[in-house]
Design an enzyme around this catalytic site. Structure first.
Site, PDB file in Angstrom:
ATOM      1  N   HIS A  48       0.825  -1.208   0.000  1.00 36.98           N
ATOM      2  CA  HIS A  48       0.000   0.000   0.000  1.00 36.98           C
ATOM      3  C   HIS A  48       0.858   1.255   0.000  1.00 36.98           C
ATOM      4  O   HIS A  48       0.513   2.254  -0.641  1.00 36.98           O
ATOM      5  CB  HIS A  48      -0.920  -0.014   1.219  1.00 36.98           C
ATOM      6  CG  HIS A  48      -1.988   1.032   1.194  1.00 36.98           C
ATOM      7  ND1 HIS A  48      -3.085   0.960   0.368  1.00 36.98           N
ATOM      8  CD2 HIS A  48      -2.125   2.200   1.880  1.00 36.98           C
ATOM      9  CE1 HIS A  48      -3.858   2.012   0.562  1.00 36.98           C
ATOM     10  NE2 HIS A  48      -3.296   2.785   1.467  1.00 36.98           N
ATOM     11  N   TYR A  51       4.497   0.121  -2.937  1.00 36.33           N
ATOM     12  CA  TYR A  51       4.268  -0.391  -4.306  1.00 36.33           C
ATOM     13  C   TYR A  51       5.388  -1.356  -4.713  1.00 36.33           C
ATOM     14  O   TYR A  51       5.813  -1.369  -5.865  1.00 36.33           O
ATOM     15  CB  TYR A  51       4.168   0.751  -5.319  1.00 36.33           C
ATOM     16  CG  TYR A  51       2.989   1.672  -5.143  1.00 36.33           C
ATOM     17  CD1 TYR A  51       1.933   1.347  -4.289  1.00 36.33           C
ATOM     18  CD2 TYR A  51       2.914   2.877  -5.815  1.00 36.33           C
ATOM     19  CE1 TYR A  51       0.843   2.185  -4.130  1.00 36.33           C
ATOM     20  CE2 TYR A  51       1.816   3.733  -5.668  1.00 36.33           C
ATOM     21  CZ  TYR A  51       0.789   3.377  -4.822  1.00 36.33           C
ATOM     22  OH  TYR A  51      -0.287   4.202  -4.667  1.00 36.33           O
ATOM     23  N   LYS A  91      -6.347  13.555  -8.174  1.00 35.18           N
ATOM     24  CA  LYS A  91      -5.825  12.217  -7.902  1.00 35.18           C
ATOM     25  C   LYS A  91      -6.986  11.299  -7.543  1.00 35.18           C
ATOM     26  O   LYS A  91      -8.049  11.755  -7.108  1.00 35.18           O
ATOM     27  CB  LYS A  91      -4.829  12.274  -6.727  1.00 35.18           C
ATOM     28  CG  LYS A  91      -4.082  10.978  -6.440  1.00 35.18           C
ATOM     29  CD  LYS A  91      -3.161  11.159  -5.249  1.00 35.18           C
ATOM     30  CE  LYS A  91      -2.415   9.887  -4.917  1.00 35.18           C
ATOM     31  NZ  LYS A  91      -1.594  10.024  -3.681  1.00 35.18           N
ATOM     32  N   HIS A  95     -10.150   2.876  -1.088  1.00 39.10           N
ATOM     33  CA  HIS A  95     -10.357   2.453   0.288  1.00 39.10           C
ATOM     34  C   HIS A  95     -11.167   1.166   0.261  1.00 39.10           C
ATOM     35  O   HIS A  95     -12.221   1.055   0.889  1.00 39.10           O
ATOM     36  CB  HIS A  95     -11.041   3.549   1.116  1.00 39.10           C
ATOM     37  CG  HIS A  95     -10.206   3.998   2.276  1.00 39.10           C
ATOM     38  ND1 HIS A  95     -10.735   4.414   3.482  1.00 39.10           N
ATOM     39  CD2 HIS A  95      -8.868   4.079   2.433  1.00 39.10           C
ATOM     40  CE1 HIS A  95      -9.760   4.739   4.314  1.00 39.10           C
ATOM     41  NE2 HIS A  95      -8.616   4.551   3.701  1.00 39.10           N
ATOM     42  N   HIS A  97     -10.350  -2.249   1.108  1.00 36.62           N
ATOM     43  CA  HIS A  97     -10.367  -3.164   2.254  1.00 36.62           C
ATOM     44  C   HIS A  97     -11.144  -2.591   3.440  1.00 36.62           C
ATOM     45  O   HIS A  97     -11.986  -3.278   4.020  1.00 36.62           O
ATOM     46  CB  HIS A  97      -8.937  -3.522   2.667  1.00 36.62           C
ATOM     47  CG  HIS A  97      -8.292  -4.557   1.794  1.00 36.62           C
ATOM     48  ND1 HIS A  97      -8.161  -4.397   0.442  1.00 36.62           N
ATOM     49  CD2 HIS A  97      -7.748  -5.768   2.094  1.00 36.62           C
ATOM     50  CE1 HIS A  97      -7.557  -5.466  -0.062  1.00 36.62           C
ATOM     51  NE2 HIS A  97      -7.298  -6.307   0.914  1.00 36.62           N
ATOM     52  N   ARG A 116      -7.509  15.510   1.523  1.00 38.48           N
ATOM     53  CA  ARG A 116      -6.270  16.003   2.150  1.00 38.48           C
ATOM     54  C   ARG A 116      -5.099  15.952   1.170  1.00 38.48           C
ATOM     55  O   ARG A 116      -4.244  16.842   1.166  1.00 38.48           O
ATOM     56  CB  ARG A 116      -5.950  15.204   3.417  1.00 38.48           C
ATOM     57  CG  ARG A 116      -6.876  15.506   4.562  1.00 38.48           C
ATOM     58  CD  ARG A 116      -6.315  15.000   5.892  1.00 38.48           C
ATOM     59  NE  ARG A 116      -6.056  13.568   5.864  1.00 38.48           N
ATOM     60  CZ  ARG A 116      -6.991  12.634   6.037  1.00 38.48           C
ATOM     61  NH1 ARG A 116      -8.258  12.976   6.224  1.00 38.48           N
ATOM     62  NH2 ARG A 116      -6.682  11.353   6.008  1.00 38.48           N
ATOM     63  N   ASP A 117      -5.042  14.899   0.336  1.00 37.83           N
ATOM     64  CA  ASP A 117      -3.981  14.837  -0.677  1.00 37.83           C
ATOM     65  C   ASP A 117      -3.996  16.066  -1.572  1.00 37.83           C
ATOM     66  O   ASP A 117      -2.947  16.526  -2.033  1.00 37.83           O
ATOM     67  CB  ASP A 117      -4.147  13.586  -1.537  1.00 37.83           C
ATOM     68  CG  ASP A 117      -3.548  12.339  -0.904  1.00 37.83           C
ATOM     69  OD1 ASP A 117      -2.751  12.485   0.045  1.00 37.83           O
ATOM     70  OD2 ASP A 117      -3.880  11.230  -1.355  1.00 37.83           O
ATOM     71  N   GLU A 317      -3.696   5.531  12.151  1.00 39.44           N
ATOM     72  CA  GLU A 317      -4.117   6.274  10.957  1.00 39.44           C
ATOM     73  C   GLU A 317      -5.350   7.121  11.267  1.00 39.44           C
ATOM     74  O   GLU A 317      -6.241   7.283  10.431  1.00 39.44           O
ATOM     75  CB  GLU A 317      -4.359   5.322   9.786  1.00 39.44           C
ATOM     76  CG  GLU A 317      -3.075   4.673   9.290  1.00 39.44           C
ATOM     77  CD  GLU A 317      -3.252   3.805   8.056  1.00 39.44           C
ATOM     78  OE1 GLU A 317      -4.354   3.832   7.467  1.00 39.44           O
ATOM     79  OE2 GLU A 317      -2.305   3.104   7.689  1.00 39.44           O
ATOM     80  N   SER A 318      -5.375   7.663  12.483  1.00 34.05           N
ATOM     81  CA  SER A 318      -6.432   8.615  12.810  1.00 34.05           C
ATOM     82  C   SER A 318      -6.474   9.698  11.745  1.00 34.05           C
ATOM     83  O   SER A 318      -5.443  10.121  11.211  1.00 34.05           O
ATOM     84  CB  SER A 318      -6.166   9.251  14.178  1.00 34.05           C
ATOM     85  OG  SER A 318      -6.278   8.291  15.204  1.00 34.05           O
TER      86      SER A 318
END
EC number: 6.3.5.3
Length: 747
Positions: A48, A51, A91, A95, A97, A116-117, A317-318
């Site tokens: 993830h 890569y 981009k 999400h 899984h 956010r990205d 990963e909050s």
């Protein structure tokens, strides 16, 4: 005091690391890692984040061009020039899984992450799309109820986050197929606008500069989510709920505004979203990009839970968190802005000159790792690629031609083709007042008021094609994206992608990935569109097997003038209907075979890039000459479905139906072959009858076949094909198409 577990081969394997990778870690550290360091390597060297199974393939994509301001892989998102000093950052991410385990929060936090990205780049997010895949929600599949629950939860999560944060979701696609049973695909896209000089970078620049943590407090949600997304889904995956993040769109809205306000000052040397791998990723990536080191103390990190260990704090990963490298002397600016927006903030570290990611806890070193080797030098693999068995091929002589009246109704009612109004009515596509073409047309169109630019965007991929021929399916995904933009009057600018595949350790799966990448790369070169970035999502497998390969394409185009904006639905009775691109004859891999005959068989339709591009150029020329009143590409379901959709898709249906009378003659072809084939490069347009002559002349001069096939009007959709007559009332078509998904979800 917490006692860390002993590092054993079993613990290493549980972290998704191979024995060879563990030996490489020891070589980098020149010692055994501790438990926190093992977790850090686990997430950063997961597929993830690194890569490691796909990066070599991704190098095949074209990533440069005259409009490219930030290339794929350089930052959180690519940036493309759109003229007059303005640019767009966009981009697509997945999400998958998390959404399989907790659909609402999985989808919601996927939206939050991609937003956010975009604003990390200094861009203001202006609209979103999504591309979704689920198992069947109709029929007698044992998983129908589960698929409905996943579908409802994902759509609700997307609408909740997007609506609350005030960013419109203006388009996308949804498909349903047995291969996605237990493993839905949730691919989300966002686009933002910025001036060239506003581009922000995610590098830890300036030795001695302070490092600030801003945004929501860190909790135990999303622990090791990147590692979770890098393994197959199993019956035990429900135990991974702690790996699913929890989102707060209202907090993200505050974070967005605070960050953009801060970026407008001279205080920021670098900024990075805490997405996958959280604090771990943001610290080591900013240090690696900057050629520096970063030292942080976890005791200073705002936390919402007591007793969190360094392992938990680094791997959490909050959501709604950012790491900001602040120019020394500007600390008060940061504090004032984030206090104004009522957001937690803390100075947690400093930029160093030693190239290390050093993590302290109350001053005691708990992790010390070379940043570049952690962030950029994960092991890269050449996986074995092996084609699977040749898919069965259509023998038309053995295919019984059934009831074409019933066939069209079945196709229109199939959830993959039926109206997606049940989905997009839950999304606020009017916020920001920029949506020009609403959901339901070939491409969404949005007026970016800041720049006074009209953008068109689409997401495309036919997983059925890709399952039967991944290279050709990927080529078609690019071509269809470009065709959808042309139907809106837009010239394509660039592409982002989301590569969804099964376990790469299985040679057949990796062959599908390789073939798809090469097909996408061919398509991007053919249409001269660079890839600006994207996402790879592997291990999309449930106990029933791998998903159909799904290399989703998000493509953005620009429309020169508002009068060129074109939508897909019929406009007025009496308009002429013209088919561009010929009648076609390819029934292989069609939705007609799948839905009506229950067969997923080839061959996949052929594709001629030169002819496709010539068709798009000709359509744009016709649109600019103001000849075209509507344009709709032929894709799933072929000519009959495209014409029926054109009669039905008006967002505000007129008092009198806009049916159609069609006459087509193609000697030697069966009626079902004529109506439902999916030969590529075809478009249905409407025009004033007086403009038919000039349209056909222009197309003839460009060597593009075209035929006037009918007229808009009436309350029937009537077709005469090779002398055979078949007809439907607009009312029965609308019942089949418009209500299908709602009926399934209310069953």
């Amino acid at each position: 005091m917490t006692v860390e577990p002993k590092i054993t081969p079993e613990l290493v394997a549980k972290h998704g690391l191979t024995p060879d990778e563990y030996e490489r870690i020891k070589s980098i550290l020149k010692r055994e890692p501790n438990f926190t360091e093992l977790g850090i390597f686990s997430v950063m060297w997961s597929e993830h984040c690194s890569y490691k199974n796909s990066r070599k393939e991704l190098r095949k994509f074209p990533t440069t061009g005259d409009r490219v301001l930030v290339k794929a892989g350089e930052e959180n998102a690519g940036v493309i020039d759109i003229g007059d000093g303005w640019a767009i950052a966009f981009k697509m991410e997945s999400h998958n899984h998390p959404s399989a385990v907790e659909p609402f929060q999985g989808a919601a936090t996927g939206v939050g992450g991609i937003i956010r990205d975009i604003f990390t780049m200094g861009a203001r997010p202006v609209f979103s799309l999504n591309s979704l895949r689920f198992g069947p929600i109709t029929g007698d599949s044992p998983n129908v109820k589960t698929n409905r629950r996943l579908f409802a939860g994902v759509v609700s999560g997307i609408s909740h986050y997007g609506n609350c944060i005030g960013i419109p979701t203006i388009g996308g696609e949804v498909y349903f197929d047995e291969s996605y049973d237990g493993n839905p695909l949730v691919n989300v896209f966002n686009l933002g606008i910025l001036k060239h000089e506003q581009i922000a970078r995610g590098a830890a620049k300036g030795v001695g500069n302070p490092v600030f943590y801003v945004g929501a407090e860190t909790g135990r949600d999303g622990l090791a989510g990147a590692a979770f997304a890098s393994r197959d889904l199993t019956e035990e995956s429900k135990e991974d709920r702690p790996a699913v993040q929890v989102g707060d769109p209202f907090r993200e809205k505050l974070l967005l505004e605070a960050c953009l306000e801060l970026l407008a000052t001279d205080a920021v040397a670098g900024i990075q979203d805490m997405g996958a791998a959280g604090l771990t990723c943001s610290t080591c990536e900013t240090a690696s990009r900057g050629g520096t080191g970063v030292e942080i103390d976890l005791a200073k990190v705002p936390q919402r839970e007591t007793g969190m260990t360094p392992y938990e704090t680094m791997l959490s990963e909050s959501q709604e968190r950012m790491l900001i490298i602040v120019k020394k002397g500007h600390e008060k600016t940061v504090c004032d802005i984030f206090a104004k927006w009522d957001l937690p903030y803390a100075e947690v570290g400093v930029v160093k000159d030693d190239g290390m990611m050093r993590v302290l806890n109350h001053g005691q070193v708990v992790a010390e790792i070379p940043a570049r080797q952690l962030a950029d030098e994960a092991p890269l693999y050449d996986r074995e690629a092996k084609a699977g068995a040749t898919p069965p091929q259509l023998d038309l002589a053995k295919l019984a031609e059934g009831d074409n009246h019933a066939a069209l109704l079945s196709l229109l009612a199939h959830p993959s083709i039926a109206s997606k109004n049940w989905v997009y009515r839950q999304y606020d596509h009017t916020v920001r007042a920029g949506t020009v073409v609403v959901p339901g047309s070939d491409s969404a169109v949005f007026l970016v008021r800041e720049a006074n630019k009209l953008l068109a965007a689409t997401s495309d991929c036919n997983g059925l094609y890709c399952a039967l021929d991944p290279r050709q399916g990927a080529r078609i995904a690019i071509a269809e994206g470009a065709r959808n933009l042309a139907c809106a009057g837009a010239m394509p600018l660039a592409v982002t992608d989301n590569l969804n595949f099964g376990n790469p350790h299985k040679p057949e799966n990796f062959w599908q990935l390789r073939e798809s990448v090469e097909g996408l790369a061919e398509g991007c070169r053919a249409f001269d569109v660079p890839v600006t970035g994207g996402n790879v999502s592997l291990y999309n497998e449930s106990p029933a097997g791998a998903i159909d390969p799904t290399p989703t394409v998000g493509m953005v185009g620009i429309i020169e003038e508002e009068r060129h904006v074109t939508s897909s639905y019929f406009k007025a009775a009496g308009d002429a209907i013209i088919l561009i691109g010929g009648f076609g004859d390819e029934l292989g891999a069609s939705h007609y075979l799948k839905v009506v005959h229950g067969q997923k068989i080839g061959p996949v339709p052929k594709l001629d890039f030169a002819r496709e591009r010539a068709t798009h150029d000709a359509l744009r020329a016709l649109i600019k000459s103001r000849f075209v009143k509507s344009a709709h590409d032929l894709s799933e379901g072929g000519l009959a479905v495209a014409l029926a959709e054109s009669t039905l898709a008006h967002p505000n249906p007129p008092p009198q139906p806009l049916g159609a009378t069609i006459e087509i003659n193609a000697p030697g072809l069966r009626v079902d072959q004529l109506l439902f084939n999916e030969t590529q490069g075809r478009i249905v347009i409407t025009a004033k009858p007086t403009d038919v002559g000039p349209i056909l002349l222009l197309l003839e001069m460009r060597g593009i076949p075209a035929h006037r096939i009918g007229t808009v009007g009436g309350d029937m959709f009537k077709v005469t094909a090779n002398g055979a007559h078949v007809g439907w009332s607009i009312a029965e078509l609308r019942t089949a198409w418009y209500d299908s998904i709602a009926n399934a979800m209310n069953a």
